[in-house]
Design a protein around this motif. Structure first.
Motif, PDB file in Angstrom:
ATOM      1  N   LEU A 101      -9.217  11.531   3.169  1.00  0.00           N
ATOM      2  CA  LEU A 101     -10.018  10.912   4.228  1.00  0.00           C
ATOM      3  C   LEU A 101      -9.869   9.396   4.204  1.00  0.00           C
ATOM      4  O   LEU A 101      -9.757   8.753   5.246  1.00  0.00           O
ATOM      5  CB  LEU A 101     -11.487  11.309   4.064  1.00  0.00           C
ATOM      6  CG  LEU A 101     -11.831  12.759   4.401  1.00  0.00           C
ATOM      7  CD1 LEU A 101     -13.282  13.065   4.017  1.00  0.00           C
ATOM      8  CD2 LEU A 101     -11.615  13.032   5.886  1.00  0.00           C
ATOM      9  N   LEU A 102      -9.860   8.827   2.992  1.00  0.00           N
ATOM     10  CA  LEU A 102      -9.707   7.379   2.865  1.00  0.00           C
ATOM     11  C   LEU A 102      -8.362   6.933   3.397  1.00  0.00           C
ATOM     12  O   LEU A 102      -8.237   5.951   4.124  1.00  0.00           O
ATOM     13  CB  LEU A 102      -9.860   6.965   1.400  1.00  0.00           C
ATOM     14  CG  LEU A 102      -9.750   5.457   1.097  1.00  0.00           C
ATOM     15  CD1 LEU A 102     -10.846   4.701   1.833  1.00  0.00           C
ATOM     16  CD2 LEU A 102      -9.838   5.212  -0.400  1.00  0.00           C
ATOM     17  N   PHE A 103      -7.286   7.674   3.053  1.00  0.00           N
ATOM     18  CA  PHE A 103      -5.955   7.350   3.544  1.00  0.00           C
ATOM     19  C   PHE A 103      -5.901   7.455   5.052  1.00  0.00           C
ATOM     20  O   PHE A 103      -5.357   6.601   5.742  1.00  0.00           O
ATOM     21  CB  PHE A 103      -4.919   8.290   2.916  1.00  0.00           C
ATOM     22  CG  PHE A 103      -3.522   8.032   3.417  1.00  0.00           C
ATOM     23  CD1 PHE A 103      -2.953   8.817   4.411  1.00  0.00           C
ATOM     24  CD2 PHE A 103      -2.770   6.988   2.893  1.00  0.00           C
ATOM     25  CE1 PHE A 103      -1.672   8.584   4.866  1.00  0.00           C
ATOM     26  CE2 PHE A 103      -1.489   6.742   3.352  1.00  0.00           C
ATOM     27  CZ  PHE A 103      -0.942   7.541   4.333  1.00  0.00           C
ATOM     28  N   GLY A 104      -6.529   8.482   5.586  1.00  0.00           N
ATOM     29  CA  GLY A 104      -6.538   8.660   7.035  1.00  0.00           C
ATOM     30  C   GLY A 104      -7.254   7.533   7.730  1.00  0.00           C
ATOM     31  O   GLY A 104      -6.804   7.030   8.758  1.00  0.00           O
ATOM     32  N   CYS A 105      -8.361   7.068   7.155  1.00  0.00           N
ATOM     33  CA  CYS A 105      -9.093   5.949   7.759  1.00  0.00           C
ATOM     34  C   CYS A 105      -8.252   4.677   7.714  1.00  0.00           C
ATOM     35  O   CYS A 105      -8.240   3.887   8.651  1.00  0.00           O
ATOM     36  CB  CYS A 105     -10.411   5.721   7.020  1.00  0.00           C
ATOM     37  SG  CYS A 105     -11.624   7.022   7.291  1.00  0.00           S
ATOM     38  N   ALA A 106      -7.533   4.478   6.580  1.00  0.00           N
ATOM     39  CA  ALA A 106      -6.730   3.258   6.437  1.00  0.00           C
ATOM     40  C   ALA A 106      -5.590   3.218   7.434  1.00  0.00           C
ATOM     41  O   ALA A 106      -5.100   2.163   7.784  1.00  0.00           O
ATOM     42  CB  ALA A 106      -6.176   3.172   5.008  1.00  0.00           C
ATOM     43  N   ARG A 107      -5.164   4.395   7.913  1.00  0.00           N
ATOM     44  CA  ARG A 107      -4.040   4.455   8.820  1.00  0.00           C
ATOM     45  C   ARG A 107      -4.459   4.821  10.238  1.00  0.00           C
ATOM     46  O   ARG A 107      -3.629   5.200  11.045  1.00  0.00           O
ATOM     47  CB  ARG A 107      -3.010   5.474   8.315  1.00  0.00           C
ATOM     48  CG  ARG A 107      -2.433   5.140   6.966  1.00  0.00           C
ATOM     49  CD  ARG A 107      -1.644   3.858   7.001  1.00  0.00           C
ATOM     50  NE  ARG A 107      -0.506   3.946   7.888  1.00  0.00           N
ATOM     51  CZ  ARG A 107       0.050   2.912   8.480  1.00  0.00           C
ATOM     52  NH1 ARG A 107      -0.438   1.708   8.314  1.00  0.00           N
ATOM     53  NH2 ARG A 107       1.094   3.079   9.272  1.00  0.00           N
ATOM     54  N   ASP A 108      -5.765   4.756  10.519  1.00  0.00           N
ATOM     55  CA  ASP A 108      -6.218   5.027  11.882  1.00  0.00           C
ATOM     56  C   ASP A 108      -5.487   4.120  12.859  1.00  0.00           C
ATOM     57  O   ASP A 108      -5.283   2.929  12.588  1.00  0.00           O
ATOM     58  CB  ASP A 108      -7.733   4.780  12.009  1.00  0.00           C
ATOM     59  CG  ASP A 108      -8.531   5.973  11.530  1.00  0.00           C
ATOM     60  OD1 ASP A 108      -7.920   7.030  11.311  1.00  0.00           O
ATOM     61  OD2 ASP A 108      -9.754   5.828  11.371  1.00  0.00           O
ATOM     62  N   ALA A 109      -5.118   4.692  14.004  1.00  0.00           N
ATOM     63  CA  ALA A 109      -4.491   3.878  15.047  1.00  0.00           C
ATOM     64  C   ALA A 109      -5.442   2.766  15.452  1.00  0.00           C
ATOM     65  O   ALA A 109      -6.631   2.990  15.662  1.00  0.00           O
ATOM     66  CB  ALA A 109      -4.152   4.753  16.250  1.00  0.00           C
ATOM     67  N   GLY A 110      -4.925   1.570  15.554  1.00  0.00           N
ATOM     68  CA  GLY A 110      -5.751   0.444  15.968  1.00  0.00           C
ATOM     69  C   GLY A 110      -6.359  -0.316  14.822  1.00  0.00           C
ATOM     70  O   GLY A 110      -7.087  -1.273  15.039  1.00  0.00           O
ATOM     71  N   GLN A 111      -6.071   0.064  13.576  1.00  0.00           N
ATOM     72  CA  GLN A 111      -6.657  -0.622  12.430  1.00  0.00           C
ATOM     73  C   GLN A 111      -5.592  -1.374  11.651  1.00  0.00           C
ATOM     74  O   GLN A 111      -4.579  -0.805  11.234  1.00  0.00           O
ATOM     75  CB  GLN A 111      -7.351   0.373  11.500  1.00  0.00           C
ATOM     76  CG  GLN A 111      -8.032  -0.299  10.307  1.00  0.00           C
ATOM     77  CD  GLN A 111      -8.936   0.657   9.573  1.00  0.00           C
ATOM     78  OE1 GLN A 111      -9.572   1.497  10.188  1.00  0.00           O
ATOM     79  NE2 GLN A 111      -8.989   0.535   8.265  1.00  0.00           N
ATOM     80  N   VAL A 112      -5.818  -2.675  11.452  1.00  0.00           N
ATOM     81  CA  VAL A 112      -4.886  -3.505  10.697  1.00  0.00           C
ATOM     82  C   VAL A 112      -4.968  -3.143   9.220  1.00  0.00           C
ATOM     83  O   VAL A 112      -6.049  -2.902   8.683  1.00  0.00           O
ATOM     84  CB  VAL A 112      -5.205  -4.994  10.910  1.00  0.00           C
ATOM     85  CG1 VAL A 112      -4.302  -5.872  10.050  1.00  0.00           C
ATOM     86  CG2 VAL A 112      -5.057  -5.373  12.384  1.00  0.00           C
ATOM     87  N   VAL A 113      -3.816  -3.131   8.559  1.00  0.00           N
ATOM     88  CA  VAL A 113      -3.745  -2.816   7.135  1.00  0.00           C
ATOM     89  C   VAL A 113      -3.212  -4.034   6.391  1.00  0.00           C
ATOM     90  O   VAL A 113      -2.062  -4.445   6.597  1.00  0.00           O
ATOM     91  CB  VAL A 113      -2.830  -1.601   6.872  1.00  0.00           C
ATOM     92  CG1 VAL A 113      -2.787  -1.292   5.375  1.00  0.00           C
ATOM     93  CG2 VAL A 113      -3.301  -0.387   7.650  1.00  0.00           C
ATOM     94  N   PHE A 114      -4.044  -4.618   5.537  1.00  0.00           N
ATOM     95  CA  PHE A 114      -3.617  -5.750   4.720  1.00  0.00           C
ATOM     96  C   PHE A 114      -2.934  -5.234   3.458  1.00  0.00           C
ATOM     97  O   PHE A 114      -3.510  -4.461   2.694  1.00  0.00           O
ATOM     98  CB  PHE A 114      -4.814  -6.623   4.352  1.00  0.00           C
ATOM     99  CG  PHE A 114      -4.507  -7.668   3.311  1.00  0.00           C
ATOM    100  CD1 PHE A 114      -3.600  -8.683   3.568  1.00  0.00           C
ATOM    101  CD2 PHE A 114      -5.129  -7.638   2.059  1.00  0.00           C
ATOM    102  CE1 PHE A 114      -3.308  -9.639   2.607  1.00  0.00           C
ATOM    103  CE2 PHE A 114      -4.845  -8.594   1.099  1.00  0.00           C
ATOM    104  CZ  PHE A 114      -3.931  -9.601   1.373  1.00  0.00           C
ATOM    105  N   HIS A 115      -1.694  -5.671   3.232  1.00  0.00           N
ATOM    106  CA  HIS A 115      -0.943  -5.286   2.035  1.00  0.00           C
ATOM    107  C   HIS A 115      -1.019  -6.449   1.044  1.00  0.00           C
ATOM    108  O   HIS A 115      -0.383  -7.483   1.242  1.00  0.00           O
ATOM    109  CB  HIS A 115       0.506  -4.960   2.388  1.00  0.00           C
ATOM    110  CG  HIS A 115       0.654  -3.730   3.225  1.00  0.00           C
ATOM    111  ND1 HIS A 115       0.931  -2.492   2.689  1.00  0.00           N
ATOM    112  CD2 HIS A 115       0.540  -3.547   4.569  1.00  0.00           C
ATOM    113  CE1 HIS A 115       0.999  -1.593   3.658  1.00  0.00           C
ATOM    114  NE2 HIS A 115       0.765  -2.211   4.812  1.00  0.00           N
ATOM    115  N   ALA A 116      -1.797  -6.254  -0.006  1.00  0.00           N
ATOM    116  CA  ALA A 116      -2.063  -7.344  -0.942  1.00  0.00           C
ATOM    117  C   ALA A 116      -0.885  -7.651  -1.848  1.00  0.00           C
ATOM    118  O   ALA A 116      -0.770  -8.774  -2.364  1.00  0.00           O
ATOM    119  CB  ALA A 116      -3.282  -6.999  -1.801  1.00  0.00           C
TER     120      ALA A 116
END
Length: 387
Positions: free
Chosen positions: A13-28
């Motif tokens: 679920l966490l992975f799915g939320c992180a990859r939701d369409a329209g959501q920016v993903v910060f790669h640290a």
């Protein structure tokens, strides 16, 4: 067993939320191969759309890049903001992502250009602001450069778009894109150069002491202008404050002229143009500091701004001209000569272009032509430190 299943389900679920369409993903830490892995844009239905939190901005004068148009955005994680600094780039928090997408418009008859030697048009003014994304009909996407603020500082990442405009790939070593440039009357083949990471640092490291990559355009003097976006066509600094992206603005805000403003005088527009195109190197702490020619907006000493100043180690880049700037005489000024050149051994700026910016050159020629004084020995300003 049940606990393990619950943990697995939570992770999914966490992975799915992180990859939701329209959501920016910060790669640290990691640098994804594909631009799409950052979750910055949706490319669909003939459009490229920004995701939530991405704020489009424009500069009073842009860096010239072979007539490429640029769509600039800044994004920050929720709950953090940049701190205002009057002269330098704002102090941005960890997690900030700055994007600059370079693109060209294409002639109507070349709506579906081929990957090799695409035909692109000269469009001096902005074709599309990008506030609500870009309509890709008659648009050739070239590259998107990211500046990412990590714990260790800023990192620059150049991504090159495929010919279909569906995604871009990280090209650390840069890339070359063959194009044919059409200005309505003539066509000229040229190669658009995507900088490698070292070349990115060559411009974005503006202080030889800190040697840190920093944003160039995200400074008060470049952003102090009205621009369309959330809240209407309002001052961009006010918009950033209202969105919670900027804090600490106070006092008199530095301002550079809009280089295309018909109501601004040529001197103000020329100083703005030279500031954005040259001062990341030509300043008191930049890579070209030893030249003694400082072109940032704060410099007021006419000698340091080039008036009747002999060149320092410019070689054949002088064009056999005696001074950086000769008041009233652009035809004998080194500054004008180097801006007019497309010879890699002579031209300025050294990186980021292979074409001559005709409109920018015309502005600098008018500016020098209007300067008063002469370079007779009795009229030469006294030298200052660093010249």
């Amino acid at each position: 067993m049940i606990n393990r299943c619950l943990v697995l389900l939570a992770a999914l679920l966490l992975f799915g939320c992180a990859r939701d369409a329209g959501q920016v993903v910060f790669h640290a830490d990691d640098n994804p191969e594909k631009l799409s892995d950052w979750g910055l844009f949706t490319v669909a239905g003939g459009k490229i759309l920004p995701h939530a939190g991405m704020v489009t901005y424009e500069l009073n004068a842009p860096l010239f890049s072979d007539y490429a148009q640029k769509w600039r955005t800044v994004w920050m994680p929720k709950g953090v903001h940049a701190t205002y600094r009057p002269d330098d780039a704002f102090d941005f928090p960890i997690g900030t992502i700055v994007t600059k997408t370079f693109y060209y418009t294409t002639p109507t008859e070349a709506a579906q250009p081929q990957a090799s030697g695409d035909v692109v048009k000269m469009t001096p003014a902005s074709y599309q602001s990008g506030v609500a994304g870009l309509t890709l009909d008659h648009v050739r996407l070239i590259e998107t450069r990211l500046l990412v603020r990590r714990a260790a500082g800023w990192v620059a990442l150049p991504y090159v778009w495929n010919a279909d405009g569906t995604d871009a790939t990280l090209e650390r070593t840069g890339a070359e894109v063959p194009l044919t440039f059409h200005d309505g009357a003539t066509a000229r083949r040229f190669v658009y150069s995507v900088p490698n990471q070292n070349q990115c640092a060559g411009c974005h490291v503006q202080d030889f002491r800190a040697r840190a990559v920093m944003p160039i355009g995200l400074k008060a003097r470049h952003l102090d202008r009205a621009f369309a976006g959330e809240g209407g066509e309002i001052n961009q600094l006010r918009r950033l404050v209202a969105l919670g992206y900027l804090a600490g603005v106070g006092g008199t805000v530095p301002h550079n002229a809009d280089w295309q403003d018909p109501h601004a005088d040529d001197a103000a527009k020329a100083r703005s143009y030279l500031d954005i195109n040259c001062s990341h190197c030509h300043n008191a702490t930049g890579a070209a500091r030893t030249s003694g020619l400082w072109l940032d907006a704060k410099t007021v000493d006419p000698r340091v701004r080039g008036m009747c100043k002999p060149p320092v180690a410019a070689g054949r880049g002088t064009g056999d001209r005696p001074f950086d700037v000769v008041p009233g005489h652009p035809e004998t000024s080194i500054l004008a000569y180097r801006l007019q050149s497309d010879d890699p051994g002579e031209m300025m700026p050294e990186l980021g272009r292979s074409l001559v910016h005709q409109e920018g050159v015309a502005l600098i020629l008018r500016y020098i032509k209007q300067l008063e004084g002469s370079c007779d020995r009795q009229d030469v300003p006294p030298p200052v430190a660093g010249s």
